[in-house]
Enzyme design. Structure first.
Site, short mmCIF file in Angstrom:
data_model
loop_
_atom_site.label_atom_id
_atom_site.label_comp_id
_atom_site.label_asym_id
_atom_site.label_seq_id
_atom_site.Cartn_x
_atom_site.Cartn_y
_atom_site.Cartn_z
N ASP A 159 -0.28 0.00 -5.83
CA ASP A 159 -1.12 0.70 -6.80
C ASP A 159 -2.29 1.32 -6.05
O ASP A 159 -2.78 0.75 -5.07
CB ASP A 159 -1.69 -0.28 -7.83
N HIS A 189 4.39 -3.54 -1.46
CA HIS A 189 5.83 -3.72 -1.64
C HIS A 189 6.62 -2.72 -0.80
O HIS A 189 6.08 -1.75 -0.28
CB HIS A 189 6.19 -3.58 -3.12
N SER A 241 -7.80 -2.48 0.81
CA SER A 241 -7.89 -1.39 1.77
C SER A 241 -6.79 -0.38 1.55
O SER A 241 -6.64 0.15 0.47
CB SER A 241 -7.91 -1.88 3.21
#
EC number: 4.1.1.65
Length: 286
Positions: free
Chosen positions: A90, A147, A252
């Site tokens: 995200d 992911h 980050s």
């Protein structure tokens, strides 16, 4: 003047000491403190807990458990388009595009070397020359697990020590080779689209970077360290598309690299575009 002072502070502040202190705070289990701090953070950054597997802020044993929270099943459906490359996290697209002359675009007037990004290993960086990259910035409110953009078999992991500059638009525009100077972990996979690198870049107050196969990666001595996984003595590590790769304990940036003529980024994506893990961000080029 404020911008200049902020940039100056980035060079003067004791990055690793601040990150260690932040790590201690984030792991604090004193109930009243961790509850108050977590509640303040969630309100300050408007964190959406409705998709979290555990919605109750007070149920987390410490702030880091909240920060690396799991999501409910189905909260991030994976793009099922054949060959789709998924967003690893995200966040927002910081930059994306071609790797030109061995360099990745950072911000207006700034770029950084793929060779340096991957720890100075010419053999490791060679397959990505002339390829494509995408940089995804994870803001404080975002889900902070990273992911797999594609299914892949882990070949190599490299821990690269460095500074821990803050990562934001101001530093991207003013700190040369920001992402190739910050502490980072580069993971190299063999995929259906050839070699793929996923680089987890630290930042100021990022207390640690973890991967699902190695746990906490930061070695006791902050020196470059390579871990090979394609040797006969090691069992192969294969991760499916969309599987968790690692996580930031505080946030980050994730950078994805592919070789030449392998992927085509979605036309609607530009710098600043919001993305979610599992969203299709590229298709096979051929």
């Amino acid at each position: 003047m404020k911008k200049q002072l902020f940039i100056l502070s980035q060079y003067l502040l004791p990055h690793h000491l601040l990150s260690r202190l932040a790590g201690c705070i984030a792991e604090c289990r004193v109930r009243w403190f961790k509850n108050a701090f977590t509640a303040w953070f969630a309100k300050r950054y408007q964190v959406d807990m409705s998709q979290a597997l555990v919605e109750d802020l007070t149920a987390y044993e410490h702030f880091n458990a909240f920060f690396t929270r799991a999501l409910k099943d189905g909260a991030r459906p994976l793009d099922q388009t054949p060959g789709a490359v998924l967003s690893p996290a995200d966040g927002a697209v910081s930059q994306l595009g071609p790797i030109e002359h061995g360099r990745v675009f950072q911000a207006k007037g700034h770029s950084f070397s793929v060779l340096e990004l991957l720890g100075g290993d010419a053999a490791l960086s060679a397959p990505f020359m002339g390829g494509d990259f995408a940089t995804v910035y994870l803001s404080p409110k975002d889900y902070h697990r990273v992911h797999m953009p594609l299914a892949g078999t882990l070949r190599e992991m490299v821990y690269i020590p460095g500074r821990i500059f803050s990562v934001n638009q101001t530093t991207a525009e003013n700190v040369p080779e920001l992402f190739a100077r910050n502490e980072r972990v580069a993971c190299i996979f063999d995929t259906e689209r050839g070699p793929m690198a996923v680089v987890l870049v630290g930042a100021m107050i990022v207390a640690s970077i973890e991967t699902v196969w190695a746990g906490l990666v930061t070695p006791p001595k902050r020196e470059l360290k390579t871990f090979r996984y394609d040797e006969a003595a090691r069992a192969p590590i294969h991760l499916e598309k969309g599987a968790e790769l690692g996580r930031f304990k505080l946030g980050s940036t994730a950078i994805v690299l592919f070789g030449p003529d392998q992927v085509k980024w979605a036309e609607e994506l530009v710098a600043g575009s919001p993305v979610q893990m599992g969203q299709g961000i590229a298709a096979p080029k051929a």
